[in-house]
Design a protein around this motif. Structure first.
Motif, PDB file in Angstrom:
ATOM      1  N   HIS B  35      -4.871  -0.809  -7.710  1.00  0.00           N
ATOM      2  CA  HIS B  35      -3.880  -0.303  -8.646  1.00  0.00           C
ATOM      3  C   HIS B  35      -2.582   0.093  -7.950  1.00  0.00           C
ATOM      4  CE1 HIS B  35      -6.419   3.124  -7.471  1.00  0.00           C
ATOM      5  NE2 HIS B  35      -5.320   3.840  -7.554  1.00  0.00           N
ATOM      6  N   ARG B  36      -2.508  -0.276  -6.655  1.00  0.00           N
ATOM      7  CA  ARG B  36      -1.298   0.063  -5.894  1.00  0.00           C
ATOM      8  C   ARG B  36      -0.711  -1.197  -5.258  1.00  0.00           C
ATOM      9  NH1 ARG B  36      -4.271   4.673  -2.364  1.00  0.00           N
ATOM     10  NH2 ARG B  36      -4.266   6.341  -3.924  1.00  0.00           N
ATOM     11  N   VAL B  37       0.590  -1.115  -4.980  1.00  0.00           N
ATOM     12  CA  VAL B  37       1.219  -2.162  -4.175  1.00  0.00           C
ATOM     13  C   VAL B  37       2.066  -1.525  -3.088  1.00  0.00           C
ATOM     14  CG1 VAL B  37       1.296  -3.965  -5.954  1.00  0.00           C
ATOM     15  CG2 VAL B  37       3.214  -2.367  -5.746  1.00  0.00           C
ATOM     16  N   VAL B  38       2.279  -2.289  -2.009  1.00  0.00           N
ATOM     17  CA  VAL B  38       3.161  -1.864  -0.940  1.00  0.00           C
ATOM     18  C   VAL B  38       4.210  -2.968  -0.762  1.00  0.00           C
ATOM     19  CG1 VAL B  38       1.541  -2.728   0.832  1.00  0.00           C
ATOM     20  CG2 VAL B  38       3.298  -1.083   1.461  1.00  0.00           C
ATOM     21  N   VAL B  39       5.461  -2.549  -0.634  1.00  0.00           N
ATOM     22  CA  VAL B  39       6.573  -3.503  -0.630  1.00  0.00           C
ATOM     23  C   VAL B  39       7.506  -3.164   0.527  1.00  0.00           C
ATOM     24  CG1 VAL B  39       8.345  -4.583  -2.083  1.00  0.00           C
ATOM     25  CG2 VAL B  39       6.532  -3.221  -3.163  1.00  0.00           C
ATOM     26  N   LEU B  53      10.349  -3.655 -10.603  1.00  0.00           N
ATOM     27  CA  LEU B  53       9.349  -4.231 -11.515  1.00  0.00           C
ATOM     28  C   LEU B  53       7.979  -3.585 -11.276  1.00  0.00           C
ATOM     29  CD1 LEU B  53      10.430  -7.969 -11.186  1.00  0.00           C
ATOM     30  CD2 LEU B  53      10.584  -6.592 -13.288  1.00  0.00           C
ATOM     31  N   ALA B  54       7.651  -3.360 -10.000  1.00  0.00           N
ATOM     32  CA  ALA B  54       6.349  -2.767  -9.674  1.00  0.00           C
ATOM     33  C   ALA B  54       6.245  -1.344 -10.216  1.00  0.00           C
ATOM     34  CB  ALA B  54       6.135  -2.778  -8.160  1.00  0.00           C
ATOM     35  N   ALA B  55       7.332  -0.579 -10.083  1.00  0.00           N
ATOM     36  CA  ALA B  55       7.310   0.803 -10.574  1.00  0.00           C
ATOM     37  C   ALA B  55       7.124   0.827 -12.090  1.00  0.00           C
ATOM     38  CB  ALA B  55       8.597   1.519 -10.180  1.00  0.00           C
ATOM     39  N   ALA B  57       5.626  -1.528 -13.807  1.00  0.00           N
ATOM     40  CA  ALA B  57       4.312  -2.093 -14.144  1.00  0.00           C
ATOM     41  C   ALA B  57       3.183  -1.118 -13.845  1.00  0.00           C
ATOM     42  CB  ALA B  57       4.101  -3.387 -13.365  1.00  0.00           C
ATOM     43  N   LEU B  58       3.276  -0.415 -12.715  1.00  0.00           N
ATOM     44  CA  LEU B  58       2.111   0.337 -12.213  1.00  0.00           C
ATOM     45  C   LEU B  58       2.329   1.841 -12.195  1.00  0.00           C
ATOM     46  CD1 LEU B  58       1.451  -1.975  -9.139  1.00  0.00           C
ATOM     47  CD2 LEU B  58       0.283  -2.083 -11.337  1.00  0.00           C
ATOM     48  N   SER B  59       3.526   2.303 -12.535  1.00  0.00           N
ATOM     49  CA  SER B  59       4.007   3.678 -12.426  1.00  0.00           C
ATOM     50  C   SER B  59       4.453   3.924 -10.978  1.00  0.00           C
ATOM     51  CB  SER B  59       2.989   4.736 -12.870  1.00  0.00           C
ATOM     52  OG  SER B  59       2.192   5.154 -11.804  1.00  0.00           O
ATOM     53  N   PRO B  60       5.533   4.710 -10.801  1.00  0.00           N
ATOM     54  CA  PRO B  60       6.136   4.889  -9.468  1.00  0.00           C
ATOM     55  C   PRO B  60       5.148   5.431  -8.435  1.00  0.00           C
ATOM     56  CG  PRO B  60       7.607   5.717 -11.175  1.00  0.00           C
ATOM     57  CD  PRO B  60       6.320   5.378 -11.863  1.00  0.00           C
ATOM     58  N   GLY B  61       4.206   6.274  -8.866  1.00  0.00           N
ATOM     59  CA  GLY B  61       3.265   6.873  -7.920  1.00  0.00           C
ATOM     60  C   GLY B  61       2.336   5.872  -7.263  1.00  0.00           C
ATOM     61  N   ASN B  62       2.216   4.669  -7.842  1.00  0.00           N
ATOM     62  CA  ASN B  62       1.336   3.646  -7.280  1.00  0.00           C
ATOM     63  C   ASN B  62       2.083   2.629  -6.422  1.00  0.00           C
ATOM     64  OD1 ASN B  62      -1.177   4.490  -8.300  1.00  0.00           O
ATOM     65  ND2 ASN B  62      -0.608   3.715 -10.337  1.00  0.00           N
ATOM     66  N   VAL B  63       3.345   2.912  -6.163  1.00  0.00           N
ATOM     67  CA  VAL B  63       4.160   1.959  -5.409  1.00  0.00           C
ATOM     68  C   VAL B  63       4.637   2.600  -4.113  1.00  0.00           C
ATOM     69  CG1 VAL B  63       6.217   0.503  -5.475  1.00  0.00           C
ATOM     70  CG2 VAL B  63       4.911   0.905  -7.576  1.00  0.00           C
ATOM     71  N   TRP B  64       4.436   1.891  -3.001  1.00  0.00           N
ATOM     72  CA  TRP B  64       4.909   2.347  -1.688  1.00  0.00           C
ATOM     73  C   TRP B  64       6.007   1.406  -1.212  1.00  0.00           C
ATOM     74  CZ3 TRP B  64       0.515   4.420  -3.288  1.00  0.00           C
ATOM     75  CH2 TRP B  64       0.169   5.694  -2.811  1.00  0.00           C
ATOM     76  N   GLY B  65       7.176   1.963  -1.003  1.00  0.00           N
ATOM     77  CA  GLY B  65       8.265   1.197  -0.403  1.00  0.00           C
ATOM     78  C   GLY B  65       8.322   1.537   1.075  1.00  0.00           C
ATOM     79  N   VAL B  66       8.328   0.485   1.919  1.00  0.00           N
ATOM     80  CA  VAL B  66       8.355   0.728   3.353  1.00  0.00           C
ATOM     81  C   VAL B  66       9.643   0.141   3.931  1.00  0.00           C
ATOM     82  CG1 VAL B  66       7.104   0.529   5.530  1.00  0.00           C
ATOM     83  CG2 VAL B  66       5.835   0.469   3.363  1.00  0.00           C
ATOM     84  N   LEU B  88      13.848   5.297  -8.137  1.00  0.00           N
ATOM     85  CA  LEU B  88      12.630   4.953  -8.894  1.00  0.00           C
ATOM     86  C   LEU B  88      11.580   6.058  -8.839  1.00  0.00           C
ATOM     87  CD1 LEU B  88      12.228   1.258  -7.694  1.00  0.00           C
ATOM     88  CD2 LEU B  88      12.781   1.976 -10.041  1.00  0.00           C
ATOM     89  N   GLY B  89      11.666   6.931  -7.817  1.00  0.00           N
ATOM     90  CA  GLY B  89      10.644   7.965  -7.642  1.00  0.00           C
ATOM     91  C   GLY B  89       9.353   7.426  -7.058  1.00  0.00           C
ATOM     92  N   ILE B  90       9.449   6.335  -6.271  1.00  0.00           N
ATOM     93  CA  ILE B  90       8.246   5.778  -5.632  1.00  0.00           C
ATOM     94  C   ILE B  90       8.017   6.461  -4.286  1.00  0.00           C
ATOM     95  CG2 ILE B  90       8.491   3.521  -6.748  1.00  0.00           C
ATOM     96  CD1 ILE B  90       9.624   2.506  -4.015  1.00  0.00           C
ATOM     97  N   ASN B  91       6.857   6.203  -3.686  1.00  0.00           N
ATOM     98  CA  ASN B  91       6.575   6.706  -2.343  1.00  0.00           C
ATOM     99  C   ASN B  91       7.425   5.941  -1.337  1.00  0.00           C
ATOM    100  OD1 ASN B  91       4.044   8.286  -3.163  1.00  0.00           O
ATOM    101  ND2 ASN B  91       3.630   6.216  -3.911  1.00  0.00           N
ATOM    102  N   PHE B  92       7.915   6.659  -0.345  1.00  0.00           N
ATOM    103  CA  PHE B  92       8.795   6.009   0.627  1.00  0.00           C
ATOM    104  C   PHE B  92       8.315   6.278   2.044  1.00  0.00           C
ATOM    105  CE2 PHE B  92      12.715   5.906   3.258  1.00  0.00           C
ATOM    106  CZ  PHE B  92      13.105   4.602   2.987  1.00  0.00           C
TER     107      PHE B  92
END
Lengths: 294, 279
Positions: B35-39, B53-55, B57-66, B88-92
């Motif tokens: 349920h998570r992606v890393v980008v 798009l990922a944020a 689709a999956l909600s920002p908490g499930n997305v890791w931007g690296v 986006l409020g994703i993990n960074f």
């Protein structure tokens, strides 16, 4: 039955998972029964998923396979159309549609035109069907077609002249060519075809498409029922799983055929004669070519 | 690249396009049991769109931007990567790849900028796949159709991913969809660059603009125009020939490695299952 409730199950079958799909059918059928549906359509290859490739033999069923018993049983309450991979006794595999009524498979249609171009690869995996036949049901005479079959006008033409008042088409159409107008190019084309056939053959046309994704391809849904005047009786949304139903009154077909007696005036003798001539000429050309005459 | 116009042929219904691409991410990630992606977020347009798009689709908490800067990377890349993540409020996460790159090239001081750029792209891939296993997250791709067709990417580097939501969109369409999704203007309007060496820009390196090549590729690939038909449309014959050559010569990058066939059934040739097999 003069008037009946026609249902469309615009679902997303699991790819290559018969058990999960049988459970999905069971669940939808129970819901449809509560809604008073008399005839329920599932999409093309609803029991197996579409882009099966080398999985085709693994998910194939013969018409007597016990795994179909529950569906047969449920067809005592409600007529059902499902899509399946059918294995013949000589082990050919067909992309097939089964019409179940009163506890048994009353009609089996084997897809006649197998698309093998662009995104499609069906001839590699399936054998071609050999007949297009209308058949009698509780809801009048109808014909069953699968997706690409309807891109060849001979199929609905034969079905209508064989007496079908209702043409059913089950489909697994992946969206191709997204347009600025909020639809796919092939979805817009389908809508033209469905309205044209319903009007030309003064019949009810029911198009049941699937939704969901397989290998990145997006099945667009948008199932619909078109009346004999080309009017839209039911339209499902794009991309969403939906169970929908609509009342169909067969007297509308009668009324339209009185007002617009296209089928009465159809010159079947002329069509057959001219097609025979064209066939003869094609055969002559092939014969000459085989003999080496330029 | 002119940001205010789009070739009419490349115009889509952006709302429906968004719905299809977010639906694709949800479906593909969930059916694989994740349920998570890393980008990898570079601060550029493609990764900003993928992560947006990922944020959704999956909600920002499930997305890791690296963000994975090298010491010579443009500082703007890192600040824009941070900007899109905060917006986006994703993990960074930030992983500096300078030590491993410099360690490798210490013994190879004469390596040119192409080798160094490819090495960085592949280093970033290994960081993403390491975090994929660590976070239980699939690697989301950021290659667009233009660069995939031109082979303008590093094989097993930035071209590597588990799923790619934007690989059927030309660069011009990426920009329009990003604009539609209100990606911050700083990112939308900057000059596209792989930022693998100082001062690099895509259009200068490629020798043509995205606007021109996207329209050409649309007729060449999507509409199947033959080369003479393309010049008849008004494209310069040398431009057509050069782009066609790039597409042909980079075909290997778009296919799995070629396998010598000796058995009765060879993987990929006659062992054909959908990629979604068993999911």
């Amino acid at each position: 039955m003069e008037k009946f409730t026609l249902g469309i199950a615009q679902v997303c079958p699991a790819l290559g998972d018969l058990d999960r799909n049988l459970a999905l059918h069971d669940k939808i059928l129970r819901e449809a029964a509560r809604q008073g549906v008399d005839l329920l359509l599932f999409p093309e290859l609803s029991l197996t998923g579409y882009f099966l490739k080398d999985m085709v033999p693994s998910v194939a069923l013969t018409p007597r396979d016990p795994r179909l018993n529950a569906l047969k049983e449920m067809s005592r309450e409600m007529a059902i159309v499902v899509g399946l991979v059918e294995e013949s006794s000589d082990h050919r595999f067909f992309n097939a549609a089964a019409y179940l009524e009163d506890g048994k498979i009353r009609h089996l249609h084997r897809k006649f035109y197998l698309p093998t171009y662009g995104i499609f690869d069906e001839r590699r995996y399936f054998a071609q069907g050999e007949t297009v036949r209308a058949f009698d049901t509780r809801f009048g005479r109808m014909a069953l077609t699968i997706c690409e079959d309807l891109w060849h006008p001979a199929v609905p033409y034969i079905a209508a002249l064989d007496g079908a008042e209702l043409i059913l088409c089950i489909s697994a159409s992946p969206g191709r060519g997204l347009l600025p107008e909020g639809t796919f190019a092939n979805a817009a084309a389908w809508e033209h075809l469905n309205r044209t056939y319903a009007r030309l053959f003064t019949c009810v046309l029911c198009y049941c498409n699937r939704v969901g994704y397989e290998d990145g391809a997006c099945f667009w849904g948008g199932s619909e029922v078109i009346g004999p005047t080309g009017d839209v009786l039911l339209k499902a949304p794009q991309l969403e799983e939906q169970l929908l139903h609509v009342a169909v009154d067969r007297r509308e077909v009668r009324r339209e055929r009185i007002a617009n007696p296209l089928l009465r005036d159809e010159r079947l003798d002329l069509t057959v004669r001219e097609l025979q001539r064209i066939t003869r000429e094609l055969q002559r050309i092939l014969r000459l070519r085989a003999e080496g005459t330029p | 690249m002119n940001a205010s116009t789009i070739t009419p042929e490349l115009t889509l219904d952006w709302d429906l396009c968004t719905k299809i691409l977010t639906g694709f991410i949800q479906s593909e990630v969930q059916r694989a049991g994740f349920h998570r992606v890393v980008v990898g977020v570079s601060g550029g347009l493609d990764s900003s769109l993928s992560v947006t798009l990922a944020a959704a689709a999956l909600s920002p908490g499930n997305v890791w931007g690296v963000s994975m800067p090298y010491k010579a990377s443009n500082p703007e890349s890192l600040s824009h990567a941070r900007l899109i993540a905060e917006w986006l409020g994703i993990n960074f996460l930030q992983v500096d790849i300078t030590p491993q790159i410099d360690a490798y090239f210490t013994a190879l001081p004469d390596a040119d900028h192409i080798r160094r750029g490819n090495k960085m792209a592949r280093e970033r891939m290994t960081v993403l796949y390491d975090h994929s296993a660590h976070l239980g997250a699939l690697v989301l791709g950021t290659s667009n159709k233009t660069e995939l067709l031109l082979g303008y990417g590093t094989l097993y580097g930035d071209m590597a991913s588990a799923l790619n939501p934007i690989g059927d969109l030309y660069k011009t369409q990426v920009r329009w969809l990003a604009r539609h999704l209100k990606v911050p203007a700083e990112i939308l309007e900057k000059t596209p660059s792989a930022d693998l060496w100082v001062g690099q820009t895509d259009e200068e390196e490629l020798g043509f603009t995205y606007e021109a090549v996207d329209r050409l590729l649309y007729y060449m690939v999507d509409r199947r125009y033959e080369l003479p038909d393309l010049t008849e449309l008004g494209f310069d014959a040398h431009f057509v020939e050069a782009v066609f050559h790039r597409v042909k010569s980079s075909q290997y990058k778009r296919r799995p490695p070629v396998i010598a066939k000796v058995s009765v059934r060879t993987i990929d040739r006659d062992f054909r299952y959908p990629r979604d097999w068993g999911l």
